[in-house]
Design a protein around this motif. Structure first.
Motif, PDB file in Angstrom:
ATOM      1  N   SER A  44       0.009  85.434-104.590  1.00  0.00           N
ATOM      2  CA  SER A  44      -0.035  84.584-105.778  1.00  0.00           C
ATOM      3  C   SER A  44       1.365  84.103-106.173  1.00  0.00           C
ATOM      4  N   SER A  45       2.389  84.932-105.895  1.00  0.00           N
ATOM      5  CA  SER A  45       3.759  84.528-106.214  1.00  0.00           C
ATOM      6  C   SER A  45       4.208  83.372-105.339  1.00  0.00           C
ATOM      7  N   ILE A  46       3.819  83.406-104.071  1.00  0.00           N
ATOM      8  CA  ILE A  46       4.174  82.312-103.168  1.00  0.00           C
ATOM      9  C   ILE A  46       3.527  81.013-103.640  1.00  0.00           C
ATOM     10  N   GLN A  47       2.285  81.096-104.056  1.00  0.00           N
ATOM     11  CA  GLN A  47       1.600  79.905-104.560  1.00  0.00           C
ATOM     12  C   GLN A  47       2.282  79.382-105.827  1.00  0.00           C
ATOM     13  N   SER A  48       2.674  80.293-106.707  1.00  0.00           N
ATOM     14  CA  SER A  48       3.317  79.873-107.961  1.00  0.00           C
ATOM     15  C   SER A  48       4.656  79.201-107.694  1.00  0.00           C
ATOM     16  N   PHE A  49       5.447  79.789-106.795  1.00  0.00           N
ATOM     17  CA  PHE A  49       6.765  79.213-106.536  1.00  0.00           C
ATOM     18  C   PHE A  49       6.650  77.905-105.761  1.00  0.00           C
ATOM     19  N   THR A  50       5.675  77.784-104.875  1.00  0.00           N
ATOM     20  CA  THR A  50       5.467  76.524-104.166  1.00  0.00           C
ATOM     21  C   THR A  50       5.141  75.408-105.147  1.00  0.00           C
ATOM     22  N   ALA A  51       4.276  75.713-106.112  1.00  0.00           N
ATOM     23  CA  ALA A  51       3.946  74.715-107.125  1.00  0.00           C
ATOM     24  C   ALA A  51       5.183  74.348-107.951  1.00  0.00           C
ATOM     25  N   PHE A  52       6.024  75.335-108.232  1.00  0.00           N
ATOM     26  CA  PHE A  52       7.250  75.076-108.989  1.00  0.00           C
ATOM     27  C   PHE A  52       8.217  74.218-108.196  1.00  0.00           C
ATOM     28  N   GLN A  53       8.359  74.505-106.878  1.00  0.00           N
ATOM     29  CA  GLN A  53       9.250  73.714-106.030  1.00  0.00           C
ATOM     30  C   GLN A  53       8.847  72.247-106.002  1.00  0.00           C
ATOM     31  N   GLU A  54       7.575  71.997-106.009  1.00  0.00           N
ATOM     32  CA  GLU A  54       7.076  70.633-105.870  1.00  0.00           C
ATOM     33  C   GLU A  54       7.116  69.867-107.184  1.00  0.00           C
ATOM     34  N   GLY A  55       7.398  70.551-108.267  1.00  0.00           N
ATOM     35  CA  GLY A  55       7.504  69.880-109.560  1.00  0.00           C
ATOM     36  C   GLY A  55       8.909  69.365-109.810  1.00  0.00           C
ATOM     37  N   GLY A  56       9.030  68.379-110.678  1.00  0.00           N
ATOM     38  CA  GLY A  56      10.336  67.794-110.957  1.00  0.00           C
ATOM     39  C   GLY A  56      11.284  68.721-111.681  1.00  0.00           C
ATOM     40  N   PHE A  57      10.748  69.721-112.372  1.00  0.00           N
ATOM     41  CA  PHE A  57      11.592  70.622-113.140  1.00  0.00           C
ATOM     42  C   PHE A  57      12.468  71.488-112.237  1.00  0.00           C
ATOM     43  N   PHE A  58      12.059  71.670-110.986  1.00  0.00           N
ATOM     44  CA  PHE A  58      12.837  72.480-110.040  1.00  0.00           C
ATOM     45  C   PHE A  58      14.226  71.884-109.847  1.00  0.00           C
ATOM     46  N   SER A  59      14.280  70.586-109.556  1.00  0.00           N
ATOM     47  CA  SER A  59      15.578  69.928-109.340  1.00  0.00           C
ATOM     48  C   SER A  59      16.408  69.888-110.613  1.00  0.00           C
ATOM     49  N   VAL A  60      15.742  69.727-111.748  1.00  0.00           N
ATOM     50  CA  VAL A  60      16.460  69.671-113.024  1.00  0.00           C
ATOM     51  C   VAL A  60      17.182  70.988-113.292  1.00  0.00           C
ATOM     52  N   LEU A  61      16.584  72.107-112.906  1.00  0.00           N
ATOM     53  CA  LEU A  61      17.194  73.407-113.158  1.00  0.00           C
ATOM     54  C   LEU A  61      18.239  73.774-112.120  1.00  0.00           C
ATOM     55  N   VAL A  62      17.967  73.477-110.854  1.00  0.00           N
ATOM     56  CA  VAL A  62      18.813  73.983-109.768  1.00  0.00           C
ATOM     57  C   VAL A  62      20.011  73.086-109.489  1.00  0.00           C
ATOM     58  N   ALA A  63      19.813  71.770-109.515  1.00  0.00           N
ATOM     59  CA  ALA A  63      20.846  70.857-109.028  1.00  0.00           C
ATOM     60  C   ALA A  63      22.062  70.678-109.935  1.00  0.00           C
ATOM     61  N   PRO A  64      21.912  70.516-111.262  1.00  0.00           N
ATOM     62  CA  PRO A  64      23.062  70.095-112.083  1.00  0.00           C
ATOM     63  C   PRO A  64      24.286  70.993-111.979  1.00  0.00           C
ATOM     64  N   GLY A  65      24.093  72.302-111.961  1.00  0.00           N
ATOM     65  CA  GLY A  65      25.238  73.204-111.949  1.00  0.00           C
ATOM     66  C   GLY A  65      26.175  72.944-110.790  1.00  0.00           C
ATOM     67  N   LEU A  66      25.601  72.718-109.605  1.00  0.00           N
ATOM     68  CA  LEU A  66      26.430  72.509-108.420  1.00  0.00           C
ATOM     69  C   LEU A  66      26.816  71.041-108.249  1.00  0.00           C
ATOM     70  N   VAL A  67      25.913  70.122-108.561  1.00  0.00           N
ATOM     71  CA  VAL A  67      26.209  68.693-108.382  1.00  0.00           C
ATOM     72  C   VAL A  67      27.321  68.243-109.325  1.00  0.00           C
ATOM     73  N   PHE A  68      27.209  68.567-110.611  1.00  0.00           N
ATOM     74  CA  PHE A  68      28.250  68.183-111.564  1.00  0.00           C
ATOM     75  C   PHE A  68      29.581  68.851-111.218  1.00  0.00           C
ATOM     76  N   GLY A  69      29.518  70.108-110.773  1.00  0.00           N
ATOM     77  CA  GLY A  69      30.749  70.793-110.378  1.00  0.00           C
ATOM     78  C   GLY A  69      31.417  70.133-109.190  1.00  0.00           C
ATOM     79  N   GLY A  70      30.610  69.719-108.204  1.00  0.00           N
ATOM     80  CA  GLY A  70      31.171  69.030-107.047  1.00  0.00           C
ATOM     81  C   GLY A  70      31.789  67.697-107.416  1.00  0.00           C
ATOM     82  N   LEU A  71      31.118  66.936-108.281  1.00  0.00           N
ATOM     83  CA  LEU A  71      31.678  65.654-108.725  1.00  0.00           C
ATOM     84  C   LEU A  71      32.987  65.854-109.485  1.00  0.00           C
ATOM     85  N   ALA A  72      33.023  66.865-110.336  1.00  0.00           N
ATOM     86  CA  ALA A  72      34.246  67.130-111.101  1.00  0.00           C
ATOM     87  C   ALA A  72      35.401  67.486-110.173  1.00  0.00           C
ATOM     88  N   THR A  73      35.118  68.283-109.147  1.00  0.00           N
ATOM     89  CA  THR A  73      36.171  68.651-108.193  1.00  0.00           C
ATOM     90  C   THR A  73      36.685  67.429-107.447  1.00  0.00           C
TER      91      THR A  73
END
Length: 242
Positions: A154-183
């Motif tokens: 059930s955890s695999i199903q839950s995380f797969t659904a989370f990965q496929e949602g737009g909120f996944f990128s909103v949470l994971v990407a900004p910390g590293l993307v903004f940091g890379g741009l700033a550098t």
């Protein structure tokens, strides 16, 4: 009758404006605001040096593959050592918190020559720090999905659904993307202005690549070392500002 005379006296020459300022600086006690400002600057400098160390410690402690990988593979890697994943989460929080004062320090260094770009770099670094802190909630959710050496279906199903949602990128990407741009913007600013020796931006780029967590641990440590050395030189420029 003897005529009394009053001896004439010549008034002493008034000090020049420069010597008066120097005298005032010597006799006037240091204002509390000045001391507080100096302490703030030292705190910012410490954060600038500690930030890459916290990031590298996170990458070294992290037991999991990247969250963009297959859900089963990712959760299995977390389940291999949930305690290490939890420790990595604490380091993510620390790295994010340190990024915020470090953003102020970099903006201050760039401000005399490139005030607008310095402000932009500061904002991007601030957003990167906030993004890293936001990952703590996501990582807590992941940690709750696994058990030691076991991942329920059930955890695999839950995380797969989370990965496929737009909120996944909103949470994971900004910390590293903004940091890379700033550098990258900081590197460009240092190369254009010549504020610091050219080895500093070169070390920043090398650190960003080598300490990304995509390479074996010795390479990651080397990248972190380059980042710390570069940041020490930036901190020196910060402390030299008047």
């Amino acid at each position: 009758m003897t005529q009394s005379t009053t001896p004439s006296t010549t008034p002493p020459a008034s000090p020049t404006a420069g010597s008066a300022r120097e005298w005032a600086r010597q006799v006037t006690p240091t204002a509390p605001a000045t001391v507080a400002g100096r302490r703030t600057t030292l705190g910012i400098a410490a954060a600038m040096i500690a930030n890459p160390l916290a990031m590298t410690a996170w990458f070294l402690v992290e037991p999991s593959v990247l969250p963009r990988e297959d859900a089963a593979l990712f959760l299995d890697s977390v389940a291999s050592s949930p305690s290490r994943y939890l420790a990595g989460t604490a380091l993510v929080m620390l790295a994010g918190a340190l990024t915020i004062p470090a953003a102020v320090g970099v903006a201050r260094v760039l401000r005399p020559r490139l005030p607008r770009l310095g402000a932009l770099v500061g904002v991007l670094m601030f957003l990167s720090g906030v993004g890293l802190c936001a990952q703590v909630g996501f990582r807590g959710f992941v940690w709750s999905l696994v058990e030691a050496d076991r991942v329920p279906a059930s955890s695999i199903q839950s995380f797969t659904a989370f990965q496929e949602g737009g909120f996944f990128s909103v949470l994971v990407a900004p910390g590293l993307v903004f940091g890379g741009l700033a550098t990258l913007l900081t590197v460009v600013a240092l190369l254009v202005t010549g504020l610091l020796p050219r080895w500093v931006p070169a070390a920043m780029v090398a650190s960003m690549v080598l300490a990304s967590g995509e390479f074996p641990d010795p390479v990651t440590v080397l990248g972190a070392g380059l980042g710390v050395v570069a940041n020490v030189r930036v901190v020196k420029a910060l402390l030299e500002l008047r």
